[in-house]
Design a protein around this motif. Structure first.
Motif, PDB file in Angstrom:
ATOM      1  N   CYS A 108       0.830  -1.211   0.000  1.00  0.00           N
ATOM      2  CA  CYS A 108       0.000   0.000   0.000  1.00  0.00           C
ATOM      3  C   CYS A 108       0.863   1.259   0.000  1.00  0.00           C
ATOM      4  O   CYS A 108       0.572   2.234  -0.698  1.00  0.00           O
ATOM      5  N   TYR A 153      -5.604   7.196   0.298  1.00  0.00           N
ATOM      6  CA  TYR A 153      -5.970   5.835  -0.083  1.00  0.00           C
ATOM      7  C   TYR A 153      -6.563   5.079   1.105  1.00  0.00           C
ATOM      8  O   TYR A 153      -7.595   4.409   0.986  1.00  0.00           O
ATOM      9  N   GLN A 165     -10.296   3.422   1.686  1.00  0.00           N
ATOM     10  CA  GLN A 165     -10.435   2.001   1.972  1.00  0.00           C
ATOM     11  C   GLN A 165     -11.071   1.747   3.333  1.00  0.00           C
ATOM     12  O   GLN A 165     -11.717   0.724   3.543  1.00  0.00           O
ATOM     13  N   LYS A 201      -8.382  -5.187   1.078  1.00  0.00           N
ATOM     14  CA  LYS A 201      -8.361  -4.485   2.369  1.00  0.00           C
ATOM     15  C   LYS A 201      -8.920  -5.384   3.463  1.00  0.00           C
ATOM     16  O   LYS A 201      -8.409  -5.411   4.597  1.00  0.00           O
TER      17      LYS A 201
END
Length: 370
Positions: A251, A264, A268, A276
């Protein structure tokens, strides 16, 4: 070595769960300081973003995971009990919103009566009041998840059904969040269910994955003898730790920089996809393993251990009250923009005040019952 028994042999209270939930409550208080009373500079600071990014793999996901976990160990696990708990939590959602708006309004009015109205604070007050009245928090998600669990228990869904359901939710969430309407009322309902437009603070459907996985994990733990849990957590913690670390590093590489990584992760966090869900699940198992092995050390510090257990048992009350304390501070401060240092200091203050208020409430209810 450890072995899963055919029968459930470990049905007592899981002490590592108390440590996990206790630490979780403390982290929630610190994170929410930046999301309620922080000024723009503090909210956009690297301290907040890094703290959120580190907290994100667990956070609300862990809260819902432990809810699914706890639903296996509670004495009130029948479908009718879960329906009752679900409805109760949905009612708490509405009541808490009214209370948050009320304490903020009263504290702001008291401040104005003493010092006069601060220029520019009225607009912030009105926007904050609207936000409070339409706020969707963990009570709504928990309430809806309890209703879903009640259906699963009613129809005697097998353990594999929970796993498959968790995977399906993770797969379809990126598509369900595309459900957005131009009608404001309908979109609010869609948003609090699937989170597409991002106008409500939370959404319910994506978090079902964590509830289902928490239920499955609890069922597994019940088949691990107490004297073999160390071996179980060594193996599962190692495997899940490697997966969680790999996911986290990927990530960071794919979304470089503090801002890119934060943006991000916050997306998520709201509507997690399957990757995730898997990464978070592994992070949560790692947290459980770490808590299990730290437990003998923490138990020696009686005050800390007892506080963590207390926070765990009273997590719903602590959660509800601490937000009200933050908005009371915001009202008295006329929505002053607190700095990073202020937020960190006030987090400790709010934790203590929340603790005292919950203790007072419990003592009062005990007297009324007696």
């Amino acid at each position: 070595m450890f072995s899963l028994k055919e029968k459930e042999v470990n049905t007592g209270r899981q002490r590592e769960l108390d440590l996990v939930k206790g630490f979780l409550m403390i982290m929630i208080v610190f994170i929410h300081s930046f999301q309620t009373i922080a000024g723009a500079a503090a909210a956009e600071s690297s301290v907040h973003k890094i703290m959120f990014a580190l907290f994100m793999p667990t956070g609300a996901c862990l809260y819902l995971f432990t809810m699914g976990f706890g639903s296996v160990f509670t004495r009130h696990s029948q479908p009718k009990d879960m329906v009752r708990n679900g409805i109760k939590l949905l009612i708490y959602q509405g009541i808490s919103n009214l209370c948050y708006a009320a304490v903020m309004t009263v504290s702001y009015a008291i401040r104005n009566s003493i010092t006069g109205e601060v220029a520019g604070s009225r607009e912030v007050f009105e926007a904050s009041r609207y936000f409070m009245l339409t706020f969707v928090n963990i009570f709504f998600i928990s309430g809806m998840c309890y209703l879903v669990l009640a259906l699963y228990r009613k129809f005697n869904v097998k353990l594999g059904g929970y796993i498959i359901s968790a995977l399906i939710v993770g797969i379809v969430t990126p598509f369900t969040k595309l459900l957005v309407s131009d009608n404001q009322a309908l979109n609010w309902l869609l948003d609090m269910t699937f989170g597409g437009k991002g106008e409500t603070s939370f959404c319910f459907f994506p978090y079902l994955s964590y509830v289902f996985l928490g239920y499955v994990f609890a069922k597994v733990i019940r088949r691990v003898p107490e004297d073999e849990k160390g071996a179980f957590y060594k193996k599962s913690g190692l495997v899940c730790g490697i997966v969680a670390a790999a996911w986290f590093v990927i990530c960071i590489v794919m979304h470089p920089g503090v801002d890119g990584f934060f943006n991000y992760m916050i997306e998520q966090y709201r509507t997690p996809g399957l990757v995730k869900v898997v990464g978070t699940f592994c992070s949560i198992i790692l947290v459980f393993a770490v808590a299990f092995f730290l437990m003998p050390i923490i138990e020696k510090w009686k005050f800390i251990y007892n506080k963590l257990c207390y926070y765990s048992r009273q997590i719903s009350k602590m959660y509800a009250v601490h937000i009200g304390v933050y908005w009371t501070i915001a009202g008295f401060a006329a929505f002053y923009e607190f700095s990073v240092r202020d937020c960190l200091i006030l987090s400790v203050v709010v934790l203590i005040v929340t603790d005292l208020l919950v203790q007072g409430y419990l003592k009062l209810t005990d007297k009324l019952k007696g």
